[in-house]
Design an enzyme around this catalytic site. Structure first.
Site, PDB file in Angstrom:
ATOM      1  N   ASP A 144       0.896  -0.930  -0.114  1.00  0.00           N
ATOM      2  CA  ASP A 144      -0.276  -0.208   0.180  1.00  0.00           C
ATOM      3  C   ASP A 144       0.999   1.065   0.005  1.00  0.00           C
ATOM      4  O   ASP A 144       1.744   1.165   0.590  1.00  0.00           O
ATOM      5  CB  ASP A 144      -0.161  -0.337   1.046  1.00  0.00           C
ATOM      6  CG  ASP A 144      -1.791   1.615   1.064  1.00  0.00           C
ATOM      7  OD1 ASP A 144      -2.788   1.040   0.722  1.00  0.00           O
ATOM      8  OD2 ASP A 144      -1.964   2.423   1.446  1.00  0.00           O
ATOM      9  N   GLU A 191      -5.535   2.772  -3.434  1.00  0.00           N
ATOM     10  CA  GLU A 191      -3.868   2.303  -3.696  1.00  0.00           C
ATOM     11  C   GLU A 191      -3.595   1.389  -3.443  1.00  0.00           C
ATOM     12  O   GLU A 191      -1.970   1.071  -3.455  1.00  0.00           O
ATOM     13  CB  GLU A 191      -2.673   3.623  -3.127  1.00  0.00           C
ATOM     14  CG  GLU A 191      -3.203   3.150  -1.549  1.00  0.00           C
ATOM     15  CD  GLU A 191      -4.590   3.775  -1.160  1.00  0.00           C
ATOM     16  OE1 GLU A 191      -4.563   4.129   0.184  1.00  0.00           O
ATOM     17  OE2 GLU A 191      -5.600   4.225  -1.691  1.00  0.00           O
ATOM     18  N   ASP A 235      -3.483   9.885 -10.382  1.00  0.00           N
ATOM     19  CA  ASP A 235      -3.075   7.874 -11.079  1.00  0.00           C
ATOM     20  C   ASP A 235      -1.466   7.808 -12.007  1.00  0.00           C
ATOM     21  O   ASP A 235      -1.716   6.476 -12.742  1.00  0.00           O
ATOM     22  CB  ASP A 235      -4.475   8.972 -12.288  1.00  0.00           C
ATOM     23  CG  ASP A 235      -5.238   8.801 -12.006  1.00  0.00           C
ATOM     24  OD1 ASP A 235      -5.772   7.900 -10.420  1.00  0.00           O
ATOM     25  OD2 ASP A 235      -6.642   8.927 -12.550  1.00  0.00           O
ATOM     26  N   ASN A 290      -3.432  12.705  -3.556  1.00  0.00           N
ATOM     27  CA  ASN A 290      -4.206  12.957  -4.390  1.00  0.00           C
ATOM     28  C   ASN A 290      -5.171  14.526  -4.124  1.00  0.00           C
ATOM     29  O   ASN A 290      -5.427  14.869  -4.277  1.00  0.00           O
ATOM     30  CB  ASN A 290      -5.169  12.124  -4.160  1.00  0.00           C
ATOM     31  CG  ASN A 290      -5.731  11.105  -5.389  1.00  0.00           C
ATOM     32  OD1 ASN A 290      -5.318  10.914  -6.844  1.00  0.00           O
ATOM     33  ND2 ASN A 290      -5.873   9.346  -4.801  1.00  0.00           N
TER      34      ASN A 290
END
Length: 1007
Positions: free
Chosen positions: A881, A924, A898, A889
């Site tokens: 992760d 993620e 992205d 973000n």
């Protein structure tokens, strides 16, 4: 000598003087008186002997009658036990109980005590005593009984008469009559019919109610079966072992005088064996009681004659009359003797007395003159020595004659012998001698008898035997059997061949006629046994004949033809014997029945026609089709059944070909009895092909439906060809033998077959496969011939030109029968291309290009299954992760996020091995499946991946962005993928809790 001396003295005295005549008269009187008393004594002796003879005769007759009565009872019991055994063996419980009821009805009241059935171990399975008061509730053991041991050790399955026993339930004395139960040749138990000894004894007591005379039934072992005297004492007593019927088992009857062991009374006993059973019927007459009347008569006679003698002495007149009567009787006796001598000289053979003394010397005190004609020896020469007679006996018969004499001496039984002699002329003659012996006072034996010439009878018997032998040979040559019906005894004797027809052993047998009549099939009874018996007496000169079925021992039926006639009659001309033959006609009857079945039940119409085409005979099928209602097809003419004049006109040409070839086949339309036109497959054959005017047999099979079916089939085939030509693909149809019956152009194009579809029809499946090659031949799947479970199969194959085809195989079946198979081929390349694109879209993460969660779970399931099959293989699961991805973000926007996710996906592909599987699980979060690695190797791979992420910033529109990742690692163990993911997720959580940017391991022990 004494009488002659007195007679001479009397005549001398009478001739000398009156006193002398008086003295002579008194002398004669005294002589006659003495002779009278001598005669009286002889009369008394004769009276006693006659009483003894009558007693002997009465005893023998009574014993014989008692034996016959007992035989009737035993035969009835024998018959009933046989029926009970048969029904019980065949598990026919109802019939067995009906037979038991008949047993109660057939025997007198009180005779039947009980009926029991045991198993092979002697345990009672069934008893009529069951349920009675005092009857035991547990199965009774009879294995200690004599009758059980008699049947247990084998032998003929016949009636066994056991010794009287006291019933364990009722306490009464019974006589057990038993038969073995035989199932499939194995001993299965015993049926016992117990008859009350008290009932039997009551019947005997009715014969002799007084205690002095007795009647008894004695078993062959010497035990009493029934007794008219004290029953309890008798049944616990055996007769002495010296009784003649025990000492001489070959004697059928006899008599003796003995003291009874039961009550100590001296009796005269007469006995007779019960025919067919080991039982002796005996009666005993008290000597004291039987002869008391005769002895009293003798005493009274002596007293009366003493008084009479005194009166005779006082009456000279009576004395003279008696003397004259005596003289007259003497004269008559002399005349009778003279006549007897003359009669004896004319008798064929001779009368004789033969004396055998105690020292073995033989002589003939008396012999009629006929002996000289046979033996060439005078009667006088034999008076002192009988040896000349034995010298004439044939050497082969001398020893047997001596043996018969010795048997007669040993048992004082009548002598009878048939033997040969050599007469004075040297010829061989047959003689038959019969005589009765009596002992003499000096210990010798004296026979009184008669010998006659039976040479002519022997010759006739020999000729009869020769004729019978020739008859048997003649009958044997044709395979017939002989039977003889004894009408007096109502018994049928079957010879070996007749018994072979019935499946019995090939020996001659004699059975009650009713038993043989019972073998006749129920449908073949023209008259029952009694009616046939009566018909013979009503029409004794009418021959017997008939055909019927007889049941064999196997249960099968044999057809026989019998012929017979009366051959013997009695003195009144009534038939006494019928002789006949059995002919086995089973095959002949079967052939006749087959011919009838073939003609009357044939599906074909068969008719016999004369040269003018008139119908002479027809079977039932022809009559059903063509005969008008109420009319007979015979004598009708064939032309009237033709459908048209043109067909009638063509028959002349057909008949011409028939005469040339002897037979023809054609299809012909004819009108049936309703005027409907029907088509027939007609076959005609001449009975005599060499005779142009021979009769003709026509066989017609209705093919109207067949013609309609052919037309319908042609239409269907046309429709099928149209469907095949229009079908968007290839079609191949084969019949049940694997031969191609249909194909279309699409098949040739898809399989690159250069031939036209019509050129493939008729080829074997294997031939087509050889043309196609191994790869394409595999497309045409063909199941095993014995395969019944495969109903359909579809496969997809890739061809050489990168196209994909779908091949469907379908069986053609009707009512469970496989009639063929069909293949359908279609080009599905475009469809498969669309399916692949859709699958890739469904299994791939659109952002990163990595497999999505569903695809990864499928890989995980496959890996777990592989480890279960091969436990030695190893693997690991890691989850990673991105640390603080939410801040990226929030700070730079989702577009930059992205870009970071795509960069991480690229790093994962570079850092892992080619055989490893990676996927984006969501957001993620990523996962990787490491194959064939140890836990240390997996940790090293995870650490390399972590460092690559840390040292490789992502190039984004917002600039280079650095970030780290936390990784959770766990070994690939267990069977539950959800548990594996949960364990890896906890390891990831531990890495984040420990400060992020690290690899944490959680082993399987942490579950």
């Amino acid at each position: 000598m004494f009488f002659r001396l007195f007679r001479q003295c009397g005549a001398h005295l009478a001739g000398r003087s009156p006193v002398g005549r008086l003295l002579a008269g008194w002398l004669v009187l005294l002589t006659l008186l003495g002779g009278y008393w001598l005669h009286l004594h002889q009369t008394h002796v004769s009276l006693l002997e006659q009483a003894q003879t009558l007693t002997h005769l009465r005893g023998q007759q009574t014993a014989h009658a008692l034996a016959l009565q007992t035989n009737a009872l035993l035969r009835k019991i024998d018959y009933l036990t046989g029926h009970l055994t048969d029904h019980w063996t065949q598990d026919e419980d109802k019939k067995a109980r009906e037979a038991l009821l008949r047993a109660h009805l057939a025997l007198p009241d009180g005779a039947l005590s009980s009926v029991s059935v045991t198993d092979a171990n002697g345990l009672v399975l069934y008893s009529t005593l069951a349920g009675r008061s005092g009857a035991p509730t547990e199965p009774q053991d009879t294995s200690d009984r004599t009758y059980f041991h008699a049947h247990l050790h084998g032998g003929t399955p016949q009636l066994f008469v056991g010794q009287p026993v006291r019933d364990r339930v009722s306490g009464e004395w019974t006589v057990p009559f038993s038969r073995p139960l035989i199932r499939n040749g194995t001993f299965a138990g015993v049926v016992i019919v117990a008859v009350s000894s008290a009932h039997l004894s009551r019947n005997l007591r009715a014969l002799y109610p007084n205690a002095e005379d007795v009647a008894a039934l004695v078993l062959g072992s010497g035990r009493f079966m029934a007794h008219s005297g004290p029953l309890e004492v008798a049944l616990e007593t055996s007769v002495p072992a010296d009784r003649p019927y025990l000492v001489h088992p070959d004697l059928e009857e006899g008599s003796f005088t003995a003291v009874a062991p039961v009550d100590g009374v001296e009796r005269y006993y007469a006995w007779h064996r019960v025919p067919g059973y080991p039982v002796v019927a005996a009666i005993g007459l008290s000597v004291e009681t039987t002869f008391a009347t005769v002895q009293k008569t003798v005493r009274d006679s002596r007293t009366q004659n003493a008084l009479g003698s005194l009166l005779i002495l006082l009456s000279a007149l009576l004395f003279s009359a008696l003397w004259l009567r005596h003289a007259r009787q003497a004269s008559e006796l002399a005349q009778a003797r003279e006549r007897m001598e003359k009669l004896v000289t004319h008798v064929p053979g001779f009368l004789y007395q033969f004396l055998l003394t105690a020292d073995g010397q033989s002589s003939m005190p008396y012999c009629s003159p006929g002996v000289e004609a046979l033996f060439g020896v005078t009667p006088e020469a034999l008076g002192h020595n009988a040896a000349p007679l034995f010298e004439r006996i044939h050497p082969d018969d001398l020893a047997p004659v001596h043996e018969t004499i010795q048997r007669s001496v040993a048992k004082l039984m009548p002598w009878r012998a048939e033997y040969r002699i050599l007469d004075p002329q040297g010829h061989t003659r047959w003689l038959l001698g019969e005589s009765n012996p009596e002992p003499t006072e000096d210990g010798g034996i004296l026979w009184h008898g008669y010998i006659r010439d039976v040479t002519d009878e022997h010759l006739a018997a020999e000729r009869l035997r020769e004729n019978e032998q020739r008859l048997r040979q003649a009958i044997g040559a044709v395979g017939d059997g002989l039977w003889a019906w004894d009408l007096e005894n109502d018994e049928l004797t079957l010879d070996e061949r007749s018994n072979e027809m019935l499946g019995r052993p090939g020996i001659e047998t004699t059975d009650p006629a009713a038993d043989i009549f019972a073998l006749v099939h129920p449908f073949d009874h023209t008259a029952d046994h009694q009616e046939q018996y009566a018909n013979i007496f009503a029409n004794p000169d009418k021959p017997l004949s008939g055909s019927f079925r007889l049941r064999k021992t196997s249960g099968e039926w044999v057809w026989v033809r019998t012929r017979g006639r009366v051959v013997d009659r009695d003195g009144q001309g009534r038939p006494v014997r019928v002789v006949g033959t059995f002919s086995d006609i089973t095959e002949r009857v079967a052939d006749a029945q087959l011919r009838r079945a073939l003609l009357d039940h044939s599906v074909a119409a068969i008719a016999l026609m004369d040269p003018q085409r008139r119908i002479l005979k027809a079977n039932g099928r022809a009559s059903a089709i063509f005969a008008p209602p109420g009319r007979n097809l015979a004598d009708m003419e064939a032309p009237q059944f033709h459908a048209s004049p043109q067909h009638e006109a063509s028959m002349a040409e057909h008949y011409r070909r028939l005469r040339e070839t002897g037979q023809i086949n054609l299809e012909l339309p004819l009108l049936d009895n309703r005027g409907t036109e029907r088509w027939f497959d007609a076959h005609a054959v001449m009975l005599d092909p060499t005779d142009p005017q021979s009769k003709v047999v026509w066989t017609l099979i209705d093919i109207s439906d067949k013609r309609d079916a052919r037309a319908a089939l042609a239409a269907e085939q046309l429709r099928l060809r149209t469907v095949l030509e229009r079908f968007p693909g290839g079609v191949l149809i084969e019949d049940e033998n694997g031969i191609i019956s249909s194909a279309n152009q699409g098949l040739c194009e898809l399989l690159d077959i250069p031939d036209l579809p019509g050129e493939l029809i008729g080829l074997q499946h294997e031939t087509l496969c050889k043309r196609l090659g191994t790869e394409r031949a595999a497309w045409l799947h063909q199941p095993a011939p014995d395969s019944t479970g495969e109903k359909r199969r579809s496969i997809e194959v890739d061809s050489e030109n990168n196209s994909t085809m779908e091949v469907d195989w379908l069986p053609i079946e009707h009512e469970g029968r496989r009639l063929g198979r069909v293949w359908l081929l279609r080009d599905i390349t475009e469809r498969k291309t669309r399916e692949r694109k859709l699958y890739e879209l469904a299994a791939t993460d659109a952002l990163t290009g990595l497999p999505n969660r569903r695809s990864f779970m499928a890989c995980l399931d496959a890996a777990i299954d592989a480890l279960q099959r091969e436990p030695e293989r190893r693997g690991a699961l890691l989850m990673l992760d991105l640390d603080h991805f939410k801040q990226i973000n929030d700070s730079f926007g989702h577009g930059t996020g992205d870009d970071v996710l795509r960069h991480v996906s690229h790093l994962i592909r570079q850092s892992l091995r080619q055989q490893d599987d990676a996927a984006r699980l969501g957001g993620e979060e990523f996962a990787a499946l490491l194959h064939d690695v140890s836990l240390d190797e997996a940790r090293a791979l995870a650490e390399r991946l972590r460092q690559a992420v840390e040292n490789s910033p992502a190039a984004t529109v917002s600039g280079a962005i650095r970030f780290t990742t936390s990784i959770g690692l766990t070994p690939l163990t267990g069977r539950d993928p959800a548990r594996l993911l949960s364990r890896a997720d906890r390891a990831l959580y531990n890495a984040k809790s420990a400060g992020r940017n690290r690899v944490c391991l959680l082993d399987e022990g942490a579950d």
